[in-house]
Design a protein around this motif. Structure first.
Motif, mmCIF file in Angstrom:
data_model
loop_
_atom_site.group_PDB
_atom_site.id
_atom_site.type_symbol
_atom_site.label_atom_id
_atom_site.label_comp_id
_atom_site.label_asym_id
_atom_site.label_seq_id
_atom_site.Cartn_x
_atom_site.Cartn_y
_atom_site.Cartn_z
ATOM 1 N N ILE A 189 0.841 -1.205 0.000
ATOM 2 C CA ILE A 189 0.000 0.000 0.000
ATOM 3 C C ILE A 189 0.872 1.248 0.000
ATOM 4 O O ILE A 189 0.636 2.186 -0.772
ATOM 5 N N ARG A 190 1.887 1.282 0.887
ATOM 6 C CA ARG A 190 2.745 2.468 0.956
ATOM 7 C C ARG A 190 3.432 2.736 -0.386
ATOM 8 O O ARG A 190 3.460 3.877 -0.873
ATOM 9 N N ASP A 191 3.990 1.692 -0.977
ATOM 10 C CA ASP A 191 4.699 1.869 -2.255
ATOM 11 C C ASP A 191 3.745 2.317 -3.359
ATOM 12 O O ASP A 191 4.095 3.168 -4.198
ATOM 13 N N PHE A 192 2.531 1.754 -3.372
ATOM 14 C CA PHE A 192 1.558 2.148 -4.394
ATOM 15 C C PHE A 192 1.145 3.603 -4.221
ATOM 16 O O PHE A 192 1.038 4.344 -5.199
ATOM 17 N N VAL A 193 0.900 4.008 -2.972
ATOM 18 C CA VAL A 193 0.479 5.391 -2.715
ATOM 19 C C VAL A 193 1.533 6.370 -3.220
ATOM 20 O O VAL A 193 1.208 7.372 -3.867
ATOM 21 N N LYS A 194 2.796 6.082 -2.946
ATOM 22 C CA LYS A 194 3.852 6.988 -3.407
ATOM 23 C C LYS A 194 3.913 7.042 -4.938
ATOM 24 O O LYS A 194 3.964 8.122 -5.544
ATOM 25 N N GLU A 195 3.891 5.861 -5.555
ATOM 26 C CA GLU A 195 3.983 5.809 -7.024
ATOM 27 C C GLU A 195 2.792 6.494 -7.680
ATOM 28 O O GLU A 195 2.950 7.269 -8.631
ATOM 29 N N LYS A 196 1.599 6.239 -7.167
ATOM 30 C CA LYS A 196 0.403 6.848 -7.757
ATOM 31 C C LYS A 196 0.392 8.354 -7.538
ATOM 32 O O LYS A 196 -0.003 9.123 -8.434
ATOM 33 N N ALA A 197 0.828 8.804 -6.374
ATOM 34 C CA ALA A 197 0.882 10.246 -6.104
ATOM 35 C C ALA A 197 1.806 10.947 -7.085
ATOM 36 O O ALA A 197 1.509 12.055 -7.558
ATOM 37 N N GLU A 198 2.934 10.315 -7.391
ATOM 38 C CA GLU A 198 3.864 10.919 -8.353
ATOM 39 C C GLU A 198 3.280 10.897 -9.762
ATOM 40 O O GLU A 198 3.441 11.854 -10.531
ATOM 41 N N THR A 199 2.583 9.820 -10.107
ATOM 42 C CA THR A 199 1.933 9.744 -11.421
ATOM 43 C C THR A 199 0.896 10.846 -11.578
ATOM 44 O O THR A 199 0.754 11.443 -12.658
ATOM 45 N N LEU A 200 0.181 11.129 -10.493
ATOM 46 C CA LEU A 200 -0.847 12.181 -10.520
ATOM 47 C C LEU A 200 -0.261 13.576 -10.314
ATOM 48 O O LEU A 200 -1.000 14.565 -10.301
ATOM 49 N N ASP A 201 1.059 13.648 -10.131
ATOM 50 C CA ASP A 201 1.771 14.917 -9.929
ATOM 51 C C ASP A 201 1.259 15.664 -8.692
ATOM 52 O O ASP A 201 1.068 16.886 -8.705
ATOM 53 N N LEU A 202 1.042 14.907 -7.617
ATOM 54 C CA LEU A 202 0.631 15.509 -6.358
ATOM 55 C C LEU A 202 1.859 15.973 -5.584
ATOM 56 O O LEU A 202 2.875 15.283 -5.549
ATOM 57 N N LYS A 203 1.762 17.113 -4.948
ATOM 58 C CA LYS A 203 2.907 17.710 -4.277
ATOM 59 C C LYS A 203 3.100 17.114 -2.880
ATOM 60 O O LYS A 203 2.180 17.116 -2.056
ATOM 61 N N PHE A 204 4.311 16.599 -2.635
ATOM 62 C CA PHE A 204 4.651 16.091 -1.312
ATOM 63 C C PHE A 204 4.944 17.272 -0.400
ATOM 64 O O PHE A 204 5.379 18.330 -0.841
ATOM 65 N N PHE A 205 4.742 17.088 0.885
ATOM 66 C CA PHE A 205 4.782 18.182 1.842
ATOM 67 C C PHE A 205 6.201 18.679 2.084
ATOM 68 O O PHE A 205 7.158 17.906 2.056
ATOM 69 N N ASN A 206 6.322 19.984 2.309
ATOM 70 C CA ASN A 206 7.579 20.582 2.726
ATOM 71 C C ASN A 206 7.370 21.173 4.119
ATOM 72 O O ASN A 206 6.638 22.145 4.279
ATOM 73 N N THR A 207 8.017 20.548 5.109
ATOM 74 C CA THR A 207 7.769 20.923 6.497
ATOM 75 C C THR A 207 8.255 22.332 6.803
ATOM 76 O O THR A 207 7.602 23.092 7.528
ATOM 77 N N ARG A 208 9.415 22.703 6.283
ATOM 78 C CA ARG A 208 9.966 24.040 6.562
ATOM 79 C C ARG A 208 9.093 25.146 5.978
ATOM 80 O O ARG A 208 8.810 26.153 6.625
ATOM 81 N N LYS A 209 8.659 24.949 4.758
ATOM 82 C CA LYS A 209 7.867 25.974 4.069
ATOM 83 C C LYS A 209 6.380 25.856 4.397
ATOM 84 O O LYS A 209 5.611 26.768 4.083
ATOM 85 N N GLN A 210 5.976 24.721 5.016
ATOM 86 C CA GLN A 210 4.567 24.468 5.305
ATOM 87 C C GLN A 210 3.735 24.621 4.033
ATOM 88 O O GLN A 210 2.748 25.384 3.973
ATOM 89 N N GLU A 211 4.127 23.836 3.025
ATOM 90 C CA GLU A 211 3.368 23.845 1.789
ATOM 91 C C GLU A 211 3.437 22.467 1.146
ATOM 92 O O GLU A 211 4.318 21.668 1.442
#
Length: 470
Positions: A189-211
């Motif tokens: 599940i974890r590996d699929f979520v990461k791969e699918k998120a990248e395929t959908l061009d979803l932005k991963f979180f940036n903790t310092r910038k809070q975005e």
């Protein structure tokens, strides 16, 4: 022999002699001071570079090992030494149990300064990997780079990661390939979520910038075979959210509960957030000895289901109930221990400070058709007044299972005033347990001690103690 380097000391050919608190190995410096070491095993002979110096001790790391300990084993995880989650994976499980038991005994004797009966051999876990029922992973667009990656000429354009925080670095995430802590389908599940998120061009979180868009992923599994998945988003974007969640549901039809949270706070805790069900139901069920427990996204449940059963059996055995007793269960949480011992007691009163946990406890008791338990919300320091005792009766037994910090001193004083004939103290931190036992020693004698290993490959250990009125 030692020499200085950049205001730090290097000690050569140092024998590592013991394991200590927080998973540290222990050695002695030539000047007699203790050295706490991050990356060694008792029995190693190593060159150690100090990282901190205090009046009574050093902290350091082994920079090379000239003789490897017989206690060593080859770590199975490729992330060992970086992740920080399984600090003892390079030590045989037999030796892990030895040092856990030793820590419990040392804490009770040295910190508690109590007369200690023979400690029963620690109950080890049949499963030493894939034993956790709950895991939490973080998304980051700033993944941790290895030294080899930093030194190489490779241009790394994809810095996305889904995994664990690097110890001591709140904004760096280790991108996991495989984790050995939670059973399938966790890794898939974890590996699929990461791969699918990248395929959908979803932005991963940036903790310092809070975005960013994706914050965390939580996976829960149960002994009944049910699976819960919760994605935490930083902001709402319904089309993107639904695209990811629909893809997860289609890929893993075995998921029982698919949830999400929209959280734009500065931290990623969900306890003050609305949890929304995308597919399935908003909970899963755990089962223990015929009892079922409803687990939602915010519920506390012991993270090793199989060993939780062993822990509770020890608790019930120490209680020695005949069916006529009134039992108080402190820090009852969702009432798992209270319900587990209820069939052997006349009445069980569970007390907990978290209202949501008490509501879950009441619901679970009703589902399990247990009518001799009652649950109350209250501050443990104040709840046991004369009125409470008049209403519910004088307890024959008190069970207490506090958080890692142990019991507040005022709670200990309450127990001394109540004067129950027996107390069963369940603890996830034998150091704070020892502190509390020292305060209870004026009225109570420790008559049984049973360590239980809930977390193989780590230094953590649970301990159950029976105290009887002097």
């Amino acid at each position: 022999m030692s020499r200085r380097k950049n205001n730090r000391k290097i000690f050569e050919d140092v024998a590592v002699i013991d394991a200590g608190a927080k998973g540290k190995a222990i050695a002695k410096a030539p000047d007699g001071r203790v050295i706490f070491i991050d990356n060694a095993v008792p029995g190693d002979v190593a060159t150690i570079q100090t990282t901190k110096q205090r009046k009574a001790y050093y902290e350091g790391s082994a920079v090379s090992i000239s003789k490897f300990s017989e206690r060593r084993v080859e770590p199975v995880c490729e992330h060992f030494g970086v992740c920080g989650g399984c600090k003892w994976q390079n030590m045989s499980y037999k030796d892990q149990l030895y040092f856990k038991q030793k820590e419990v005994e040392n804490n009770l004797i040295r910190l508690g300064k109590i007369e200690l009966p023979e400690v029963q051999p620690i109950l080890g876990s049949e499963r030493t990997y894939f034993y956790r029922n709950k895991m939490e992973f973080s998304f980051s667009d700033n993944k941790w780079l290895t030294l080899d990656q930093i030194k190489s000429d490779e241009v790394i354009t994809n810095r996305n990661a889904l995994g664990f925080h690097i110890p001591g670095m709140w904004d760096k995430i280790l991108d996991l390939n495989k984790c050995y802590l939670q059973q399938d389908p966790s890794n898939a599940i974890r590996d699929f979520v990461k791969e699918k998120a990248e395929t959908l061009d979803l932005k991963f979180f940036n903790t310092r910038k809070q975005e960013g868009f994706l914050r965390t992923l939580m996976l829960r599994t149960s002994s009944t075979g049910e699976v819960m998945v919760l994605i935490q988003f930083f902001q709402e974007d319904a089309p993107k959210r639904m695209a990811l969640l629909d893809a997860i549901a289609a890929q893993f039809p075995e998921i029982t509960s698919l949830l999400y949270v929209i959280n734009n706070k500065g931290n990623d805790t969900i306890y003050d957030q609305e949890v929304i069900c995308h597919a399935g139901r908003d909970h899963i069920f755990e089962e223990m000895e015929g009892l079922t427990f409803k687990i939602n996204a915010k519920s506390f449940y012991q993270t090793n289901s199989e060993q939780a059963y062993e822990l509770y059996k020890v608790t019930r055995d120490f209680a020695g109930l005949s069916g006529s007793e009134i039992v108080f269960d402190l820090y009852t949480g969702t009432g798992t221990i209270a319900q587990f011992v209820a069939k052997n007691a006349k009445k069980v009163i569970g007390v907990e400070a978290v209202p949501e946990a008490i509501e879950a406890a009441k619901e679970n008791a009703q589902r399990n058709s247990i009518d001799n338990v009652s649950f109350f919300v209250g501050d443990m320091k104040k709840v046991f007044n004369d009125g409470f005792l008049r209403e519910h009766g004088q307890p024959d037994l008190i069970i207490t299972d506090p958080p890692r910090d142990g019991m507040h001193a005022d709670v200990v004083q309450q127990l001394l005033q109540i004067k129950a004939p027996k107390i069963v103290y369940v603890s996830c931190n034998s150091a704070t347990q020892a502190r509390d036992l020292a305060m209870l020693d004026v009225q109570y004698k420790v008559t049984k001690v049973q360590p239980v290993d809930m977390f193989p490959q780590t230094h953590h250990v649970e301990n159950v103690v029976l105290l009887e009125k002097r």
